[in-house]
Enzyme design. Structure first.
Site, PDB file in Angstrom:
ATOM      1  N   ASP A  36      90.976  23.119  31.859  1.00 14.62           N
ATOM      2  CA  ASP A  36      90.162  23.197  30.636  1.00 14.62           C
ATOM      3  C   ASP A  36      89.101  22.096  30.567  1.00 14.62           C
ATOM      4  OD1 ASP A  36      91.587  20.932  30.084  1.00 14.62           O
ATOM      5  OD2 ASP A  36      92.702  21.759  28.379  1.00 14.62           O
ATOM      6  N   GLY A  37      89.023  21.256  31.616  1.00 10.72           N
ATOM      7  CA  GLY A  37      87.970  20.244  31.630  1.00 10.72           C
ATOM      8  C   GLY A  37      88.429  18.861  31.191  1.00 10.72           C
ATOM      9  N   GLU A  38      89.640  18.750  30.623  1.00  7.32           N
ATOM     10  CA  GLU A  38      90.114  17.416  30.238  1.00  7.32           C
ATOM     11  C   GLU A  38      90.456  16.598  31.477  1.00  7.32           C
ATOM     12  OE1 GLU A  38      93.366  17.365  27.493  1.00  7.32           O
ATOM     13  OE2 GLU A  38      92.254  18.461  25.957  1.00  7.32           O
ATOM     14  N   ARG A  94      67.535   5.172  27.969  1.00  4.28           N
ATOM     15  CA  ARG A  94      66.135   5.526  27.680  1.00  4.28           C
ATOM     16  C   ARG A  94      65.886   5.780  26.195  1.00  4.28           C
ATOM     17  NH1 ARG A  94      66.651   8.513  32.576  1.00  4.28           N
ATOM     18  NH2 ARG A  94      64.882   8.228  33.981  1.00  4.28           N
ATOM     19  N   HIS A 129      63.080   0.351  27.481  1.00  8.57           N
ATOM     20  CA  HIS A 129      61.663   0.408  27.110  1.00  8.57           C
ATOM     21  C   HIS A 129      61.336  -0.644  26.063  1.00  8.57           C
ATOM     22  CE1 HIS A 129      60.509   3.870  29.449  1.00  8.57           C
ATOM     23  NE2 HIS A 129      61.642   4.443  29.086  1.00  8.57           N
ATOM     24  N   ASP A 168      53.596   3.401  38.482  1.00 13.32           N
ATOM     25  CA  ASP A 168      53.217   3.320  37.061  1.00 13.32           C
ATOM     26  C   ASP A 168      53.375   1.882  36.571  1.00 13.32           C
ATOM     27  OD1 ASP A 168      55.981   2.974  36.704  1.00 13.32           O
ATOM     28  OD2 ASP A 168      56.292   5.104  36.331  1.00 13.32           O
ATOM     29  N   LYS A 191      50.368   6.136  35.076  1.00 12.48           N
ATOM     30  CA  LYS A 191      50.970   7.486  35.100  1.00 12.48           C
ATOM     31  C   LYS A 191      50.929   8.110  33.711  1.00 12.48           C
ATOM     32  CE  LYS A 191      55.627   8.046  35.425  1.00 12.48           C
ATOM     33  NZ  LYS A 191      56.917   7.888  36.103  1.00 12.48           N
ATOM     34  N   ASP A 218      60.080   2.048  43.068  1.00 14.49           N
ATOM     35  CA  ASP A 218      60.338   2.427  41.669  1.00 14.49           C
ATOM     36  C   ASP A 218      61.780   2.074  41.314  1.00 14.49           C
ATOM     37  OD1 ASP A 218      59.631   3.337  39.177  1.00 14.49           O
ATOM     38  OD2 ASP A 218      59.184   5.392  39.801  1.00 14.49           O
TER      39      ASP A 218
HETATM   40  C1  R5P Z   1      59.685   6.096  34.732  1.00 17.34           C
HETATM   41  O1  R5P Z   1      59.387   5.462  33.793  1.00 17.34           O
HETATM   42  C2  R5P Z   1      60.574   5.601  35.820  1.00 17.34           C
HETATM   43  O2  R5P Z   1      60.266   4.291  36.208  1.00 17.34           O
HETATM   44  C3  R5P Z   1      60.507   6.522  37.012  1.00 17.34           C
HETATM   45  O3  R5P Z   1      59.204   6.513  37.522  1.00 17.34           O
HETATM   46  C4  R5P Z   1      60.889   7.924  36.605  1.00 17.34           C
HETATM   47  O4  R5P Z   1      62.101   7.931  35.909  1.00 17.34           O
HETATM   48  C5  R5P Z   1      60.993   8.804  37.822  1.00 17.34           C
HETATM   49  O5  R5P Z   1      61.272  10.099  37.402  1.00 17.34           O
HETATM   50  P1  R5P Z   1      60.916  11.328  38.318  1.00 17.34           P
HETATM   51  O6  R5P Z   1      61.499  11.066  39.671  1.00 17.34           O
HETATM   52  O7  R5P Z   1      61.575  12.509  37.630  1.00 17.34           O
HETATM   53  O8  R5P Z   1      59.437  11.480  38.331  1.00 17.34           O
END
Ligand code: R5P
Length: 299
Positions: A36-38, A94, A129, A168, A191, A218
């Site tokens: 059942d997922g538990e 996020r 953020h 970015d 970006k 990244d």
């Molecule tokens: C964005 O702010 C992050 O630093 C990454 O650039 C982002 O999460 C990458 O996401 P994706 O691979 O879906 O473009």
């Protein structure tokens, strides 16, 4: 008495590397998933050590979150009086405000829940953020993050002297942390995200990569769209070779294949999330921080 690292089936190699770096025993938390997922979670042996380091990244987070809370409870009820969560990848960071009426602020909810069950938390390059430190989210426990930059920098061959590219503005912190000690040139793009798999990127000064190797850097590879778009620009600008380095790689095999089609010859990430790209161990960085914070028993 004593201390041990507890891992889960999918991350036992990483948990063992951390335990070895700490000179500690490593145990597996057993999880039985019912039809059942538990989940039925069990720690062994009991009694548990006084200090328990619970190791698990929270990619694919929903079931994993419930299971780490159950494991923390089992450890506590069987004698652990200090439980530290090592979650190299920490999910739900996020969403730090309600962007639209009625949305839950996940970061606050998950932060509060973790703080209620753990005495300390360590993660790596969390996706924050508007909030800059985990202490703001979990003020009642010792919650900290470290960066994977020193481990990622160690993966770049000095002889290659590549240009490092941040796709970015958010990536600037990681690109510079890697490039500066190695004396490498950096370009950072701008970006615009239009959807989960739709981004536009502009990289000023991209001509500098002509006939030179480029390494995209990244914090997270998720769908891979960011790196695929940036790789397209680097190809057009004449880069001699394109590689990618990331702290966390969440991409599926299909998305990784698309990144290779986009011209990225090698993709490497830390072992925060086990997988095909996870060749860079975080164990010594994590062990160093655990020791520095005084989380280990004195004996
Ligand atoms: C964005 O702010 C992050 O630093 C990454 O650039 C982002 O999460 C990458 O996401 P994706 O691979 O879906 O473009």
């Amino acid at each position: 008495m004593g201390m041990a690292v507890f891992g889960f089936a999918e991350c036992m190699d990483e948990a063992r590397r951390l335990a070895d770096a700490l000179g500690a025993a490593c145990r597996e938390v057993s999880v039985h998933r019912f039809p059942d997922g538990e989940s039925l979670v069990q720690v062994a042996p009991v009694p548990a050590p006084e200090t328990a380091i619970l190791y698990r990244s929270l990619d694919d987070p929903n079931a994993k979150l419930v299971e780490i809370l159950l494991a923390a409870s089992a450890l506590r009820e069987n004698g652990a009086n200090r439980i530290i969560l090592i979650a190299p990848y920490l999910a739900y960071m996020r969403q730090d405000i309600a962007f639209e009426p009625g949305q839950a602020v996940s970061q606050r909810v998950i932060g509060k829940m973790l703080a209620a069950h753990f005495d300390g938390l360590l993660t790596v390059d969390p996706h924050l953020h508007r909030i800059h430190s985990l202490a703001e989210i979990m003020p009642d426990i010792d919650a900290v993050s470290i960066t994977a930059a020193p481990a990622l920098a160690g993966a770049i061959g000095k002889a290659e002297s590549p240009v490092l590219i941040g796709p970015d503005s958010e990536s600037r912190q990681w690109v510079e942390a890697i490039a500066d000690p190695l004396g490498l040139e950096v370009l950072v793009g701008a970006k615009r995200r239009m959807g989960d798999r739709a981004v536009e990127i502009v990289i000023e000064g991209i001509d500098k990569v002509c006939a030179r190797p480029a390494v995209l850097v990244d914090d997270v590879i998720s769908s891979g769209q960011t790196l695929a778009t940036a790789a397209g620009l680097l190809r057009e600008a004449g880069a001699s070779r394109i590689e990618a380095l990331a702290t966390h790689c969440l991409a599926s095999d299909a998305d990784l294949a698309r990144l290779r089609e986009a011209g990225i010859e090698r993709i490497r990430s830390s072992d925060s999330i086990p997988g095909a790209t996870a060749s860079i161990s975080l164990a010594s960085l994590l062990a160093g921080e655990i020791t520095k914070r005084g989380w280990l028993p004195k004996d």
